[in-house]
Design an enzyme around this catalytic site. Structure first.
Site, PDB file in Angstrom:
ATOM      1  N   ARG A 167     -10.259   3.625   2.925  1.00 39.72           N
ATOM      2  CA  ARG A 167      -9.883   2.914   3.839  1.00 39.72           C
ATOM      3  C   ARG A 167      -9.501   3.250   5.392  1.00 39.72           C
ATOM      4  O   ARG A 167      -8.641   4.262   4.799  1.00 39.72           O
ATOM      5  CB  ARG A 167      -8.802   1.238   3.344  1.00 39.72           C
ATOM      6  CG  ARG A 167     -10.445   0.108   3.303  1.00 39.72           C
ATOM      7  CD  ARG A 167      -8.843  -1.787   2.468  1.00 39.72           C
ATOM      8  NE  ARG A 167      -8.375  -1.554   3.342  1.00 39.72           N
ATOM      9  CZ  ARG A 167      -7.181  -2.460   3.229  1.00 39.72           C
ATOM     10  NH1 ARG A 167      -7.104  -3.388   2.033  1.00 39.72           N
ATOM     11  NH2 ARG A 167      -5.840  -3.213   3.944  1.00 39.72           N
TER      12      ARG A 167
ATOM     13  N   ARG B 199       1.886  -0.296   9.348  1.00 38.59           N
ATOM     14  CA  ARG B 199       1.707  -1.564   8.143  1.00 38.59           C
ATOM     15  C   ARG B 199       2.923  -2.188   8.064  1.00 38.59           C
ATOM     16  O   ARG B 199       3.091  -3.656   7.921  1.00 38.59           O
ATOM     17  CB  ARG B 199       0.093  -1.851   7.528  1.00 38.59           C
ATOM     18  CG  ARG B 199      -0.850  -1.275   8.095  1.00 38.59           C
ATOM     19  CD  ARG B 199      -2.022  -0.831   6.975  1.00 38.59           C
ATOM     20  NE  ARG B 199      -2.418  -1.371   5.875  1.00 38.59           N
ATOM     21  CZ  ARG B 199      -3.214  -1.255   4.881  1.00 38.59           C
ATOM     22  NH1 ARG B 199      -2.638   0.117   5.121  1.00 38.59           N
ATOM     23  NH2 ARG B 199      -2.773  -1.817   4.050  1.00 38.59           N
TER      24      ARG B 199
ATOM     25  N   ARG C  41      -5.754   4.236  -3.396  1.00 45.38           N
ATOM     26  CA  ARG C  41      -7.079   3.355  -3.027  1.00 45.38           C
ATOM     27  C   ARG C  41      -8.189   3.441  -3.115  1.00 45.38           C
ATOM     28  O   ARG C  41      -7.912   4.470  -2.151  1.00 45.38           O
ATOM     29  CB  ARG C  41      -6.638   2.176  -2.229  1.00 45.38           C
ATOM     30  CG  ARG C  41      -7.201   0.991  -2.853  1.00 45.38           C
ATOM     31  CD  ARG C  41      -6.916  -0.219  -1.928  1.00 45.38           C
ATOM     32  NE  ARG C  41      -6.729  -0.250  -0.487  1.00 45.38           N
ATOM     33  CZ  ARG C  41      -5.917  -0.773   0.047  1.00 45.38           C
ATOM     34  NH1 ARG C  41      -5.766  -2.160  -0.661  1.00 45.38           N
ATOM     35  NH2 ARG C  41      -5.451  -0.992   1.123  1.00 45.38           N
TER      36      ARG C  41
ATOM     37  N   ARG D 134       0.241 -15.241   7.145  1.00 45.36           N
ATOM     38  CA  ARG D 134       1.356 -13.712   8.040  1.00 45.36           C
ATOM     39  C   ARG D 134       2.006 -13.629   8.606  1.00 45.36           C
ATOM     40  O   ARG D 134       3.433 -12.848   9.331  1.00 45.36           O
ATOM     41  CB  ARG D 134       0.076 -12.376   8.120  1.00 45.36           C
ATOM     42  CG  ARG D 134       0.157 -11.409   7.229  1.00 45.36           C
ATOM     43  CD  ARG D 134      -1.742 -10.298   7.825  1.00 45.36           C
ATOM     44  NE  ARG D 134      -1.298  -9.492   7.579  1.00 45.36           N
ATOM     45  CZ  ARG D 134      -2.510  -9.380   6.589  1.00 45.36           C
ATOM     46  NH1 ARG D 134      -3.006  -9.562   5.330  1.00 45.36           N
ATOM     47  NH2 ARG D 134      -2.103  -7.686   6.159  1.00 45.36           N
TER      48      ARG D 134
ATOM     49  N   LYS E  39      -2.006  -8.059  -3.939  1.00 42.57           N
ATOM     50  CA  LYS E  39      -2.761  -9.165  -3.934  1.00 42.57           C
ATOM     51  C   LYS E  39      -4.278  -9.240  -3.620  1.00 42.57           C
ATOM     52  O   LYS E  39      -4.820 -10.325  -4.691  1.00 42.57           O
ATOM     53  CB  LYS E  39      -2.165  -9.282  -2.783  1.00 42.57           C
ATOM     54  CG  LYS E  39      -1.188  -9.575  -1.577  1.00 42.57           C
ATOM     55  CD  LYS E  39      -1.029 -10.378  -0.815  1.00 42.57           C
ATOM     56  CE  LYS E  39      -1.999  -9.332   0.716  1.00 42.57           C
ATOM     57  NZ  LYS E  39      -0.769  -7.348   0.791  1.00 42.57           N
TER      58      LYS E  39
HETATM   59  P1  AP5 Z   1      -5.008  -3.940  -3.680  1.00 40.13           P
HETATM   60  O1  AP5 Z   1      -4.250  -5.231  -4.754  1.00 40.13           O
HETATM   61  O2  AP5 Z   1      -5.667  -3.458  -2.599  1.00 40.13           O
HETATM   62  O3  AP5 Z   1      -3.568  -4.649  -2.629  1.00 40.13           O
HETATM   63  P2  AP5 Z   1      -3.545  -5.627  -1.817  1.00 40.13           P
HETATM   64  O4  AP5 Z   1      -1.825  -6.120  -1.437  1.00 40.13           O
HETATM   65  O5  AP5 Z   1      -4.455  -6.322  -2.061  1.00 40.13           O
HETATM   66  O6  AP5 Z   1      -3.585  -4.417  -0.757  1.00 40.13           O
HETATM   67  P3  AP5 Z   1      -4.380  -4.238   0.505  1.00 40.13           P
HETATM   68  O7  AP5 Z   1      -3.765  -3.380   1.684  1.00 40.13           O
HETATM   69  O8  AP5 Z   1      -5.433  -5.174   1.028  1.00 40.13           O
HETATM   70  O9  AP5 Z   1      -3.215  -5.044   1.819  1.00 40.13           O
HETATM   71  P4  AP5 Z   1      -2.662  -5.525   3.263  1.00 40.13           P
HETATM   72  O10 AP5 Z   1      -2.331  -7.450   3.490  1.00 40.13           O
HETATM   73  O11 AP5 Z   1      -2.284  -4.527   4.340  1.00 40.13           O
HETATM   74  O12 AP5 Z   1      -4.417  -5.922   3.884  1.00 40.13           O
HETATM   75  P5  AP5 Z   1      -5.613  -6.734   4.224  1.00 40.13           P
HETATM   76  O13 AP5 Z   1      -6.478  -6.515   3.944  1.00 40.13           O
HETATM   77  O14 AP5 Z   1      -4.949  -8.266   4.163  1.00 40.13           O
HETATM   78  O15 AP5 Z   1      -3.436  -2.590  -4.090  1.00 40.13           O
HETATM   79  C1  AP5 Z   1      -3.656  -1.426  -3.661  1.00 40.13           C
HETATM   80  C2  AP5 Z   1      -3.919  -0.370  -4.785  1.00 40.13           C
HETATM   81  O16 AP5 Z   1      -2.479  -0.354  -5.872  1.00 40.13           O
HETATM   82  C3  AP5 Z   1      -5.258  -0.492  -5.556  1.00 40.13           C
HETATM   83  O17 AP5 Z   1      -5.543   1.055  -5.787  1.00 40.13           O
HETATM   84  C4  AP5 Z   1      -4.835  -0.981  -6.208  1.00 40.13           C
HETATM   85  O18 AP5 Z   1      -5.736  -0.324  -8.024  1.00 40.13           O
HETATM   86  C5  AP5 Z   1      -3.581  -0.805  -6.597  1.00 40.13           C
HETATM   87  N1  AP5 Z   1      -2.887  -1.703  -8.104  1.00 40.13           N
HETATM   88  C6  AP5 Z   1      -2.958  -2.597  -7.516  1.00 40.13           C
HETATM   89  N2  AP5 Z   1      -1.891  -3.436  -8.937  1.00 40.13           N
HETATM   90  C7  AP5 Z   1      -1.339  -2.093  -9.202  1.00 40.13           C
HETATM   91  C8  AP5 Z   1       0.521  -2.467 -10.134  1.00 40.13           C
HETATM   92  N3  AP5 Z   1       0.296  -3.190 -10.674  1.00 40.13           N
HETATM   93  N4  AP5 Z   1       0.411  -1.151 -10.658  1.00 40.13           N
HETATM   94  C9  AP5 Z   1      -0.489   0.047 -10.314  1.00 40.13           C
HETATM   95  N5  AP5 Z   1      -1.125  -0.146  -8.898  1.00 40.13           N
HETATM   96  C10 AP5 Z   1      -1.571  -1.749  -8.682  1.00 40.13           C
HETATM   97  O19 AP5 Z   1      -5.605  -6.764   5.936  1.00 40.13           O
HETATM   98  C11 AP5 Z   1      -5.861  -5.216   6.612  1.00 40.13           C
HETATM   99  C12 AP5 Z   1      -5.874  -5.223   7.960  1.00 40.13           C
HETATM  100  O20 AP5 Z   1      -6.053  -6.921   8.536  1.00 40.13           O
HETATM  101  C13 AP5 Z   1      -4.515  -5.715   8.198  1.00 40.13           C
HETATM  102  O21 AP5 Z   1      -3.236  -5.173   8.691  1.00 40.13           O
HETATM  103  C14 AP5 Z   1      -4.128  -6.681   9.139  1.00 40.13           C
HETATM  104  O22 AP5 Z   1      -4.789  -6.173  10.939  1.00 40.13           O
HETATM  105  C15 AP5 Z   1      -5.739  -7.641   9.546  1.00 40.13           C
HETATM  106  N6  AP5 Z   1      -5.249  -9.099   9.152  1.00 40.13           N
HETATM  107  C16 AP5 Z   1      -5.556  -9.349   7.333  1.00 40.13           C
HETATM  108  N7  AP5 Z   1      -5.243 -10.378   7.575  1.00 40.13           N
HETATM  109  C17 AP5 Z   1      -4.516 -10.940   8.587  1.00 40.13           C
HETATM  110  C18 AP5 Z   1      -4.349 -12.153   8.904  1.00 40.13           C
HETATM  111  N8  AP5 Z   1      -3.462 -12.768   8.781  1.00 40.13           N
HETATM  112  N9  AP5 Z   1      -3.895 -11.930  10.143  1.00 40.13           N
HETATM  113  C19 AP5 Z   1      -3.171 -11.179  11.594  1.00 40.13           C
HETATM  114  N10 AP5 Z   1      -4.347 -10.106  11.237  1.00 40.13           N
HETATM  115  C20 AP5 Z   1      -5.203  -9.699   9.795  1.00 40.13           C
HETATM  116 MG    MG Z   2      -6.200  -6.779   0.302  1.00 41.17          MG
END
Ligand code: AP5
Ligand code: MG
Length: 216
Positions: free
Chosen positions: A160, A171, A127, A88, A13
């Protein structure tokens, strides 16, 4: 262009949102990034969010809904936005609908990045992110030119806190239980498009481009 990027942790994402920001000059609204900044700054919201995030759980709906409501009213969202990691839960999706209605805006598309859960642990443990400019890397799939150093600004890359294997498993479970129902929610609303998120990063971008061209 008012979009949601939906998908489990590590689906790509953030990676795809950053590419869309460059292409369309609209902001990425990542609730995860906003919460991590609040944790780093030690704000009251950050202090409240930290324990949920460290455990791989969700921060309470009212906190994240408040963040997004405020963010969507800023001027830079007038031409569109990319929501990354929000909504989410079903209550968050309902709250988003209410907010958009009050702002007289409609979503254009919800893109679901379809991935094999097993591949995600490797993506997340590999990552690396830049704490200075926010650029993202992967040790194998998107390696920086110099090991551990950001290509864009030269800062030392970090991992992270929630990318440890046991937190990743939590997660994933939270995603299955609370976020996956949104796929059906947006399918029923006629807004969902599925994209194969298992392809290499550049190929996923091409598929998203084609899909967005079809919308315009
Ligand atoms: P990346 O693009 O970073 O993946 P992502 O989908 O953004 O994954 P996240 O871990 O950021 O998602 P998340 O939803 O768990 O975390 P968030 O920060 O939103 O890609 C990952 C890796 O893979 C990278 O190294 C990239 O280079 C590689 N990659 C990407 N695409 C690839 C491909 N096609 N092929 C190969 N490699 C690839 O949330 C974190 C925390 O915040 C949550 O756990 C929660 O506690 C809180 N939070 C955030 N939003 C909310 C909400 N709406 N409600 C409640 N709590 C929330
Ligand atoms: Mg992300």
């Amino acid at each position: 262009m008012k979009l949601i990027l939906l998908g489990p942790p590590g689906a790509g994402k953030g990676t795809q949102a950053k590419l869309l920001v460059q292409k369309f000059a609209i902001p990425q609204i990542s609730t995860g990034d906003i919460l991590r900044a609040a944790v780093k700054d030690g704000t009251p919201m950050g202090v409240k969010a930290k324990s949920f995030m460290d455990a791989g759980g969700l921060v309470p709906d009212e906190v994240v809904v408040g963040i997004v409501k405020e963010r969507l009213q800023k001027d830079d969202c007038s031409n569109g936005f990319i929501l990354d990691g929000f909504p989410r839960t079903l209550p968050q999706a309902d709250a988003l609908q209410d907010t958009l209605k009050s702002l007289d805006k409609n979503l254009d598309a919800v893109i679901s990045l379809e991935v094999d859960i097993e591949a995600l642990v490797e993506r997340l443990t590999g990552r690396r992110s830049c704490p200075a400019c926010g650029a993202g890397f992967h040790v194998k799939y998107e390696p920086p030119k110099q090991d551990g150093i950001c290509d864009k600004c030269g800062a030392a890359l970090i991992q992270r806190d929630d990318d440890r294997e046991e937190t990743i498993r939590n997660r994933m479970q939270v995603y299955q239980d609370q976020t996956l129902p949104l796929v059906t929610y947006y399918q029923q609303a006629g807004l969902l498009s599925k994209v194969d998120g298992m392809l290499p990063i550049g190929e996923v971008t091409v598929l998203i481009d084609a899909l967005l061209k079809g919308l315009r």
